[in-house]
Motif scaffolding. Sequence first.
Motif, PDB file in Angstrom:
ATOM      1  N   PRO A 115       0.948  -1.130   0.049  1.00 37.79           N
ATOM      2  CA  PRO A 115       0.084   0.123   0.237  1.00 37.79           C
ATOM      3  C   PRO A 115       0.844   1.352   0.074  1.00 37.79           C
ATOM      4  N   LEU A 116       0.174   2.327  -0.433  1.00 40.00           N
ATOM      5  CA  LEU A 116       0.976   3.762  -0.679  1.00 40.00           C
ATOM      6  C   LEU A 116       0.271   4.681   0.512  1.00 40.00           C
ATOM      7  N   ALA A 117       1.341   5.115   1.332  1.00 42.97           N
ATOM      8  CA  ALA A 117       0.969   6.130   2.341  1.00 42.97           C
ATOM      9  C   ALA A 117       1.186   7.829   1.662  1.00 42.97           C
ATOM     10  N   SER A 118       0.176   8.282   1.098  1.00 43.01           N
ATOM     11  CA  SER A 118       0.387   9.877   0.785  1.00 43.01           C
ATOM     12  C   SER A 118      -0.608  10.487   0.852  1.00 43.01           C
ATOM     13  N   ARG A 119      -0.557  12.024   1.100  1.00 49.81           N
ATOM     14  CA  ARG A 119      -1.411  12.796   1.008  1.00 49.81           C
ATOM     15  C   ARG A 119      -1.843  13.685  -0.300  1.00 49.81           C
ATOM     16  N   ASP A 120      -1.005  13.213  -1.310  1.00 51.79           N
ATOM     17  CA  ASP A 120      -1.084  13.871  -2.531  1.00 51.79           C
ATOM     18  C   ASP A 120      -2.081  13.237  -3.554  1.00 51.79           C
ATOM     19  N   ARG A 121      -3.284  14.297  -3.694  1.00 51.21           N
ATOM     20  CA  ARG A 121      -4.452  13.620  -4.292  1.00 51.21           C
ATOM     21  C   ARG A 121      -4.193  13.157  -5.673  1.00 51.21           C
ATOM     22  N   MET A 122      -3.250  13.673  -6.697  1.00 50.81           N
ATOM     23  CA  MET A 122      -3.130  13.224  -8.096  1.00 50.81           C
ATOM     24  C   MET A 122      -2.724  11.824  -7.874  1.00 50.81           C
ATOM     25  N   LEU A 123      -1.553  11.786  -6.916  1.00 47.39           N
ATOM     26  CA  LEU A 123      -0.710  10.354  -6.760  1.00 47.39           C
ATOM     27  C   LEU A 123      -1.721   9.430  -6.406  1.00 47.39           C
ATOM     28  N   CYS A 124      -2.595   9.565  -4.961  1.00 49.30           N
ATOM     29  CA  CYS A 124      -3.399   8.880  -4.743  1.00 49.30           C
ATOM     30  C   CYS A 124      -4.664   8.220  -5.895  1.00 49.30           C
ATOM     31  N   ALA A 125      -5.188   9.182  -6.642  1.00 52.64           N
ATOM     32  CA  ALA A 125      -6.004   8.844  -7.721  1.00 52.64           C
ATOM     33  C   ALA A 125      -5.114   7.835  -8.511  1.00 52.64           C
TER      34      ALA A 125
END
Length: 137
Positions: A115-125
Amino acid sequence: MSLVLDASMTIAWLFDDERTPGSAAALRQVLDEGAVVPSLWRLEVANVLRNAVRRGRCDHGYVDRSVDRLRRLPIAVDTETDARAWDATRALARGTDVTLYDAAYLELAIRLGAPLASRDRMLCAAALSHGVALIGT
């Protein structure tokens, strides 16, 4: 390692106004199970901290203390990030419209099945579109 950690999530741990319940949960998971990052992670985090000093958000002493805390976390640096930059990572960036830097996190999460832990909206999408689970968003 339990997850792939990006710079946006890391920075959320360091500044009160960016902390969320999700970022706190991601930090607990890193403390318990460790994380892995692409080789550009330290540069990205250091650059954000440099800019925070320049903008008066914090001072150099705060940055030094923050870096010392980050050094103590069980975070492994991936050694293959650079070798994948011109092929798999570039293809992901082209196909998702994220930066090459963000695509490095996505490529690592896909490769490791983590899994990825990120707060970046584009990266999460982009991660969701590739079936990558998200933590702490």
